[in-house]
Enzyme design. Structure first.
Site, mmCIF file in Angstrom:
data_model
loop_
_atom_site.group_PDB
_atom_site.id
_atom_site.type_symbol
_atom_site.label_atom_id
_atom_site.label_comp_id
_atom_site.label_asym_id
_atom_site.label_seq_id
_atom_site.Cartn_x
_atom_site.Cartn_y
_atom_site.Cartn_z
ATOM 1 N N CYS A 75 -6.222 -8.805 3.812
ATOM 2 C CA CYS A 75 -4.883 -8.815 3.228
ATOM 3 C C CYS A 75 -4.419 -7.411 2.910
ATOM 4 O O CYS A 75 -5.189 -6.584 2.439
ATOM 5 C CB CYS A 75 -4.947 -9.654 1.947
ATOM 6 N N THR A 108 -1.232 -7.103 1.284
ATOM 7 C CA THR A 108 -0.062 -7.307 0.430
ATOM 8 C C THR A 108 -0.010 -6.291 -0.723
ATOM 9 O O THR A 108 1.033 -5.713 -1.019
ATOM 10 C CB THR A 108 -0.063 -8.747 -0.119
#
Ligand code: 5GP
Length: 338
Positions: free
Chosen positions: A181, A183
């Site tokens: 990830c 993000t």
């Protein structure tokens, strides 16, 4: 602008404190659980670990292998329906995944899979904080009153409650902790995962709902910490990646030939995934996933033994004869607290 000053914790910030126990052996620990789902009104029984709905992890072969251990799989959403219909997958341990889709598509797929006895739906979006997502959960619940619905991702109690009130039985918790990830790096948004689990579990349990801790487990001890924090289910991506069951026959031949071969594990919002399924990264967005090379790990059963062995041992350390009692008996100590 506001700053929250209370310290929030990740898996690496804590350890589980050992306690006196009457248990004689880790073999005595029961890691299966039975849950009653608040909306669907049915029961689920199994080892509450779920393979992530990523195309490198949530495969039909993984589902078949994990079901032998009563472990669940969220099948990735890019399978053609005919392939799922033909696949030898256990309805008891499989979730079918959708994004915010056309309701007709959800209805069609779930009807087509009725003969496979699949009654579990995973509604998965990167950002579960939108009104549109809440509406979508509400609609899917209306159309499928007796099906199990797991929905997410969120990381805070307010939204956990909102998703349950909209019709989710299980809320997927985790914004930014995943091993593939990006993000947090790309947006600055996230929430330390251990605190998210503790806070969201408390909110969900108050409404008779459940949570699935999703992302950030790098080793069996992290899985134990997630359950100790109050997770009902734990979803794993990276820990299940790189196994025989994740690979195509061509990839398998390649890694087996090349001793110690590496396998690609990539985020579902990575450029690789968007190139494969969405015709590239749309101009208004950036990739929020990365490509990670993981070592080929052989068949998944070895990893299952490690995870469940670690979990049973953790339960023994705090005197919990059942996974159900683990969270009640667990105390965390903060490492190197100031
Ligand atoms: P892991 O077990 O590898 O730490 O985390 C798996 C979880 O990461 C998945 O279940 C999903 O919630 C999340 N995830 C998968 N792909 C991506 C991605 O491309 N971007 C982000 N932000 N999260 C992802």
């Amino acid at each position: 602008m506001r700053i929250e000053t209370e310290r929030k914790l990740d898996f690496d910030d804590v350890l589980i404190r050992p306690k006196r126990s009457r248990l004689k052996s880790r073999g005595d620990v029961d890691v299966r659980r039975t849950f009653r789902l608040p909306h669907a009104g049915v029961e689920i029984t199994g080892v509450p670990i779920i393979a992530a709905n990523m195309d490198t992890v949530g495969t039909v072969r993984m589902a078949a292998a994990l079901a032998e251990h009563d472990i669940f799989t969220a099948l990735h959403k890019h399978y053609p329906i005919e392939e799922l219909q033909k696949a030898n997958i256990s309805g008891a341990f499989s979730f079918v995944t959708f994004g915010i889709d056309d309701l007709k598509k959800v209805d069609g797929v779930m009807n087509a899979l009725q003969s496979n006895s699949i009654n579990k739906i995973c509604l998965d979006v990167a950002n579960g904080y939108t009104e549109a997502f809440i509406e979508f959960i509400r609609d899917v619940r209306k159309h499928h009153p007796g099906k199990v619905i797991m929905a997410g991702n969120v990381a805070t109690p307010d939204m956990t409650e909102a998703l349950i009130l909209a019709g989710a039985d299980i809320v997927k918790v985790g914004i930014g902790p995943g091993s593939a990830c990006m993000t947090r790096a790309m947006t600055g948004v996230g929430y330390p995962q251990l605190s998210a689990i503790i806070e969201c579990a408390d909110a969900a349990h108050g409404l008779s709902g459940l949570i699935c801790a999703d992302g950030g487990c790098k080793m069996p001890g992290d899985v134990a910490k997630a359950f100790a924090a109050g997770a009902d289910f734990v979803m794993l991506g990276g820990m299940f990646a790189g196994h025989t069951e994740c690979l195509t026959p061509e990839q398998l031949a390649h890694v087996k030939k090349d001793e110690g071969g590496l396998v690609e594990y990539y985020g579902m919002s990575s450029k690789v995934a968007m190139d494969r399924y969405s015709g590239g990264v749309a101009p208004h967005r950036a990739s929020e996933g990365r490509v990670v090379k993981v070592e080929y790990k052989g068949d998944v059963k070895g990893t299952i033994q490690d995870i469940l062995g670690g979990l049973r041992s953790a339960c023994t350390y705090v005197g919990a004869a059942k996974l159900k009692e683990f969270s009640k008996r667990a105390t965390f100590v903060i490492k190197n607290a100031a």
